[in-house]
Structures are given as structure tokens and as C-alpha cells.
Design a protein around this motif. Structure first.
Motif, PDB file in Angstrom:
ATOM      1  N   HIS A   1       0.830  -1.206   0.000  1.00 42.33           N
ATOM      2  CA  HIS A   1       0.000   0.000   0.000  1.00 42.33           C
ATOM      3  C   HIS A   1       0.865   1.256   0.000  1.00 42.33           C
TER       4      HIS A   1
ATOM      5  N   LEU B   1      -7.527  -2.267  -0.562  1.00 36.52           N
ATOM      6  CA  LEU B   1      -6.475  -2.917   0.215  1.00 36.52           C
ATOM      7  C   LEU B   1      -5.748  -3.930  -0.656  1.00 36.52           C
TER       8      LEU B   1
ATOM      9  N   GLN C   1      -9.601  -8.102   7.280  1.00 36.98           N
ATOM     10  CA  GLN C   1      -9.738  -7.204   8.429  1.00 36.98           C
ATOM     11  C   GLN C   1      -8.415  -7.039   9.144  1.00 36.98           C
TER      12      GLN C   1
ATOM     13  N   ARG D   1      -6.478  -4.534   7.211  1.00 35.45           N
ATOM     14  CA  ARG D   1      -6.988  -3.159   7.313  1.00 35.45           C
ATOM     15  C   ARG D   1      -6.597  -2.479   8.623  1.00 35.45           C
ATOM     16  N   GLU D   2      -6.479  -3.232   9.682  1.00 36.84           N
ATOM     17  CA  GLU D   2      -6.192  -2.636  10.995  1.00 36.84           C
ATOM     18  C   GLU D   2      -4.895  -1.826  11.010  1.00 36.84           C
TER      19      GLU D   2
ATOM     20  N   MET E   1      -3.337  -0.664   8.438  1.00 35.98           N
ATOM     21  CA  MET E   1      -3.475   0.398   7.433  1.00 35.98           C
ATOM     22  C   MET E   1      -4.129   1.634   8.030  1.00 35.98           C
ATOM     23  N   SER E   2      -5.026   1.428   8.984  1.00 34.80           N
ATOM     24  CA  SER E   2      -5.781   2.540   9.544  1.00 34.80           C
ATOM     25  C   SER E   2      -4.913   3.468  10.392  1.00 34.80           C
TER      26      SER E   2
END
Length: 309
Positions: free
Chosen positions: A128, A264, A298, A301-302, A304-305
């Protein structure tokens, strides 16, 4: 063969990747870049001096800057700190994000048409970072994770059944880490479903060992992490792109609606050819596999946040 391939990072993964690229004659020139003065130059010279014995003409050079990398067709990013015992991939997040961001800025400036293969951990998040900073389309930023995870899974099955690794067909999807998703429903031995040859309890143990594959090696090495298998995975992807093989490999790709997900990087079946990522294949999953893939997404994503770019 392409004109130039750059490997960023001259540590164990990067140097082994560069050597394998040269031995397979995938590029006319391989450039290894590293911030440590003398290390890429020394390793590059050592590798070039092996050329008469190994029989390749690929010129291997080392550099502390990016001038020599200009116009690279493919860039493999291996730079970053390695895992240490007790360290999760997410522990690497902040440090390696800064490193990959700097590398991506240099790639954008010197090789704006390159295809980028990311190996640095935590893999999915570093992909990313590379895509965001370069601004490259998703076809030209791909992560090496599933190839490695699948190789580990296949090697453990071959060991358990005492059969050739060549006869094992398998695929591991999802994030690179504890939530990776080995697809049992697609695992076969020369077309024979794995469930006919192995009890589910034994297979579940192998799946767990595959998930822990990197940590198991870190535990043994104590001061380093895996590099033979990761470099093999990266080079298999480079080979597929250089030779336009249209290989179907599990890679980390930027999702834009596939599998009902967007925004993502996640390990999915990818067709790799001369243009990089040429297609994402959407395959049918069992209910359990689908649930596991959602859980893996998920977990990606954690971190990434909390990423700051």
C-alpha cells in the motif's frame, strides 16, 4: 530478458534475489541498492565474479544511490529491518513504512515505468505504501507473499506424505501472516484431493505450521529471518513477468471490488505477464474459506488505519 532489474536491499533476501535473477539471466543488468556503504558493491562484485563458473552474462553491480537504477524494467523491494524473535510483522510497521516510502519516491523519480514487486514486511501494508507513494497503477505494484506461503504449505505436505513437491497443487490466499488462508478445497496431489490422502487433523496441523513458517525460522536463526524461500518466491514472479508466462500465482494485489473488497492489498490468484498484474481470478470458496479470507482482510486493514503517509 529485460534490460535492467533493480533489487533494493542487499541483505540476505536482496542479495539472494539478485544472485538468482542473474543466474536465470532475467536481465542484462542487475543493480543492488543499499544504504550501507560498500555492501552492495562488494556483494555485486562477488556475484559478478561467479558468472564465469555459473555461466551467466548478466552484469551485477552495487550502489548506494539510484542513478544506476534509472530506467529499470522491474524493481524488487526487499529493504527494511528483519524480524527478531518475539516480533510480529506488525511490529515492523512504522520503521519499514518509512524505508519503503523513501524507496518508492526514488523509484518514481528514476524508473517511472517499472513494475514493482514488494517483499518487505509487513507485506500487505508495505505494498500500500509503495502504490500510494509511486502513484503507479495496480498492475505495476504487486506483493510477494502467497508464493512463499504456498511453497511452505506444499513443502510440509510433501514431507508428510513422502511425495514430490512437484505433484502438489495448492494455493494460499489472504494477508501474509497469521491469518493467511490455505485453500484446502483446492489442494491436490496430482489431481487427488488432499482430504483423501491425509486425515483432517494432520492437515490442520500443517496449515498452522505454514502460518507459523516465518516465525519458526526466526526462532531457529535468532538473529535473522528467512531468505532462501522468500527470494525464490520473488524470482518466480520476476520470471513470470520477464518471460510473459501468464502464470497464475497467489500474489498480494490491490483489490477494486474483487471478492467483494476494495481499497487494500490482499493475496489472491493473479495472472502475471509482461504487463505485471494482468488479471485477478475470482474463484469459488467454501463458506469457511470465505470467512477466513474476510477475517484476513480485516487483519490487513487494521494496521493500514494507523499508517501515516
Amino acid at each position: 530478458m529485460v534490460n535492467k532489474i533493480t533489487v533494493v536491499g542487499a541483505g540476505n533476501v536482496g542479495a539472494t534475489t539478485a544472485q538468482r535473477i542473474a543466474e536465470k539471466s532475467l536481465g542484462r543488468t542487475v543493480v543492488m541498492v543499499d544504504v550501507v556503504e560498500g555492501v552492495p558493491q562488494g556483494k555485486g562484485l562477488d556475484q559478478w565474479e561467479s558468472a564465469p563458473v555459473e555461466g551467466f552474462d548478466t552484469r551485477v553491480i552495487g550502489s548506494n544511490g539510484y542513478e544506476e537504477t534509472a530506467g529499470s524494467d522491474i524493481v524488487v523491494i526487499t529493504a527494511g529491518i528483519a524480524r527478531k524473535p518475539g516480533m510480529s510483522r506488525d511490529d515492523l510497521l512504522n520503521t519499514n513504512a518509512g524505508i519503503v516510502k523513501s524507496v518508492a519516491e526514488q523509484i518514481k523519480a528514476t524508473s517511472p515505468n517499472a513494475i514493482v514487486i514488494v517483499v518487505s514486511n509487513p507485506l500487505d501494508v508495505m505494498c500500500h505504501v509503495a502504490k500510494h507513494v509511486t502513484g503507479f497503477p495496480r498492475e505495476r505494484v504487486i506483493g510477494m507473499a502467497g508464493v512463499l506461503d504456498t511453497a511452505r504449505y506444499r513443502s510440509f505436505i510433501a514431507e508428510a506424505l513422502d511425495v514430490s513437491v512437484r505433484d502438489i497443487q495448492a494455493m494460499v490466499l489472504g494477508g501474509h501472516g497469521d491469518t493467511m488462508v490455505p485453500l484446502i478445497s483446492y489442494t491436490t496431489i496430482s489431481g487427488i484431493p488432499i482430504t483423501q490422502l491425509m486425515p483432517r487433523e494432520q492437515l490442520d496441523a500443517i496449515v498452522q505450521r505454514a502460518r507459523d513458517g516465518g516465525a519458526e525460522i526466526v526462532k531457529y536463526l535468532k538473529t535473522g529471518s528467512a531468505y532462501y524461500a522468500p527470494s525464490s518466491g520473488a524470482v518466480e514472479m520476476v520470471d513470470a513477468i520477464v518471460h510473459d508466462r501468464k502464470r497464475i500465482l497467489p500474489c498480494a494485489a490491490w483489490l477494486e471490488g474483487e471478492y467483494g473488497m476494495s481499497g487494500l492489498f490482499l493475496g489472491v490468484p493473479c495472472k502475471l505477464g509482461k504487463n505485471g498484474l494482468e488479471k485477478i481470478l475470482e474463484i469459488e470458496l467454501t463458506a469457511d474459506e470465505r470467512t477466513a479470507l474476510d477475517r484476513s482482510a480485516q487483519a490487513v486493514r487494521e494496521p493500514m488505519s494507523v499508517l501515516s503517509l
